[in-house]
Write a protein that holds these residues in place. Sequence first.
Motif, PDB file in Angstrom:
ATOM      1  N   GLU A 329       0.809  -1.213   0.000  1.00 30.22           N
ATOM      2  CA  GLU A 329       0.000   0.000   0.000  1.00 30.22           C
ATOM      3  C   GLU A 329       0.848   1.272   0.000  1.00 30.22           C
ATOM      4  OE1 GLU A 329      -3.012   0.018   3.027  1.00 30.22           O
ATOM      5  OE2 GLU A 329      -3.198  -2.169   2.982  1.00 30.22           O
ATOM      6  N   LEU A 330       2.144   1.145   0.221  1.00 28.78           N
ATOM      7  CA  LEU A 330       3.024   2.311   0.247  1.00 28.78           C
ATOM      8  C   LEU A 330       3.092   2.977  -1.130  1.00 28.78           C
ATOM      9  CD1 LEU A 330       5.913   0.716   2.322  1.00 28.78           C
ATOM     10  CD2 LEU A 330       4.592   2.730   3.042  1.00 28.78           C
ATOM     11  N   ALA A 331       3.050   4.310  -1.132  1.00 30.71           N
ATOM     12  CA  ALA A 331       3.107   5.046  -2.391  1.00 30.71           C
ATOM     13  C   ALA A 331       4.397   4.744  -3.150  1.00 30.71           C
ATOM     14  CB  ALA A 331       2.995   6.549  -2.120  1.00 30.71           C
ATOM     15  N   ALA A 332       5.511   4.632  -2.416  1.00 30.24           N
ATOM     16  CA  ALA A 332       6.793   4.358  -3.070  1.00 30.24           C
ATOM     17  C   ALA A 332       6.793   3.002  -3.770  1.00 30.24           C
ATOM     18  CB  ALA A 332       7.923   4.417  -2.040  1.00 30.24           C
ATOM     19  N   VAL A 333       6.093   2.035  -3.191  1.00 29.91           N
ATOM     20  CA  VAL A 333       6.014   0.704  -3.799  1.00 29.91           C
ATOM     21  C   VAL A 333       5.077   0.749  -4.991  1.00 29.91           C
ATOM     22  CG1 VAL A 333       5.360  -1.707  -3.407  1.00 29.91           C
ATOM     23  CG2 VAL A 333       6.555  -0.417  -1.607  1.00 29.91           C
ATOM     24  N   ARG A 334       3.904   1.359  -4.824  1.00 32.76           N
ATOM     25  CA  ARG A 334       2.928   1.425  -5.911  1.00 32.76           C
ATOM     26  C   ARG A 334       3.472   2.183  -7.116  1.00 32.76           C
ATOM     27  NH1 ARG A 334      -0.688   4.576  -4.733  1.00 32.76           N
ATOM     28  NH2 ARG A 334      -0.384   5.142  -2.520  1.00 32.76           N
ATOM     29  N   ASN A 335       4.317   3.188  -6.850  1.00 34.42           N
ATOM     30  CA  ASN A 335       4.840   4.035  -7.929  1.00 34.42           C
ATOM     31  C   ASN A 335       6.242   3.641  -8.369  1.00 34.42           C
ATOM     32  OD1 ASN A 335       2.476   5.607  -7.888  1.00 34.42           O
ATOM     33  ND2 ASN A 335       3.295   6.867  -6.215  1.00 34.42           N
TER      34      ASN A 335
END
Length: 386
Positions: A329-335
Motif C-alpha cells: 500500500e506504500l506510495a513508493a512501492v505502488r509508484n
Amino acid sequence: MAEDAPGTAEGPARRDYIEYAGAVVGGGLLTGCTGGPDSPGGANQGDDPTPTGTVDESYSVSMEPVGSVEFEEVPETWFPYTGDYADMGVALGRGDGLEAIGIRRRFGAHHYEELPGVSVDKSELTQLWQDGTDKEVFYELDADIHVVDPEFMINRIQWDQGDVDEIGENVAPFFGNTTFTRVYGWHDYEYYSMYGAFEKLAEVFDERERYEAFEQYHDEILADVEGRLPAETLDVAVLVPAGTPPEEFWPYRIGSGTQSKHWNDLNVRDALAENDVTDAQVGGGKIDYETLLEIDPEVIAIRLPGEITQEWVDENVTAHMRDHSVASELAAVRNDRVVYGGMTYQGPIIHLFQLETAAQGLYPDEFGGEQLFDRQRVADIVNGNI
C-alpha cells in the motif's frame, strides 16, 4: 556494532618525525594554527632559524578536535577507521600507503573498478574491527598517521583517553573529525563539510593540486545536476533493512552529515525527520511497515554496504514489498520508487558515484542511464595527470 575496547601493548617509542604540536587537555587537544604559505599545504615553518646546511621542511596542519599536528615529512603509510577518509586518501593519490580500514565491506572500493588505473584491494587491508579494536593492531601496523577522530575512538569504539594518548605518543598521531553524521551528542566541536575535511587531508599529504582539481570538477558536476532538477522536491526516507527480505528497517535521517551529501545535493526532503522518527545512530529503534505506511514517503531509499545495485534492491526488497499486505500500500512501492540509496561512508570519489545513482533513481526521465561524470577525468586526477 552500529558503526563501528581495547587491549594493551608494549611498543618502542617511535615516530620522532611526526608529533603533536598541541597539548592534551581534558580528553582533547588544544587547537593550534596553521601557518604561512612557504611550507607544504600552507603549513607553519615555525620561528626558529634553520641551522646552516640543513633545510627545515616541517609543517603543521590543524583540525578539530585534535588541534595542530606537526610533521617533519609527508606521511607515507596511513589508515582511517571509516571509508569516507579512505576515499579521500585514494582521491589524493595515496592508495598505495593505505594499510587498514574499520570494516572492509563498508568501504566502497569497488567503485574504483570503473576508474582506469585506480584500484584498492580491500582483501589486503587489515580490518580494525574484530569484536572491538585492540591497541595492538595499531602497534603492528606502525602507520605514519591515523586518519581517525580520537573522539570517535573513545565514544564509538570504547577506548579511553589513555589509549588515545598512548598510541598517539608511541606510534603516530590521530588526525580526523567525525563528519559522516551530525547526530552524536558527544560531537560538540567544529564540523567539517566533505570538502572541508578533504582539504585538511590534502594539507597533510601535501596534495593541494589534486584537491583543487577534484573541487573544481565537483563544482562543475553539481552545477549541471542542480540546473536540471525539477522545481518540486521529493519526500525521501532512507532505510537500512533489518533482514532480507525485510520486515523492519533501521531509520536514518538525511541531516547534514557527509553520509547524506548526495541527497542534499539533490534537494530532497527528509520524510523521517518530518515525522519525528529517531535516527538509528542515536538509539532509534526499528520501524515496521505499519509505521512506514503512516509516514508514506514518496521515495524509499535502501542504504546498504557492499556491492549493491538497483537490481539487487528490486529482487530482494521491492519484490517482497509488492507481495506484502501492508507494504504494497506504500506510495513508493505502488509508484516503483524504491531505490538504492548508497553506502554510509563517502568521500569525493564515492560521492560522485552515489550522486549519479541517486539522481538516476529519483529522476529517471532526466538522468536515467546517463553517466554524470567522466570516469577518465576522475582517474586522471587520482593518477596525477592533471
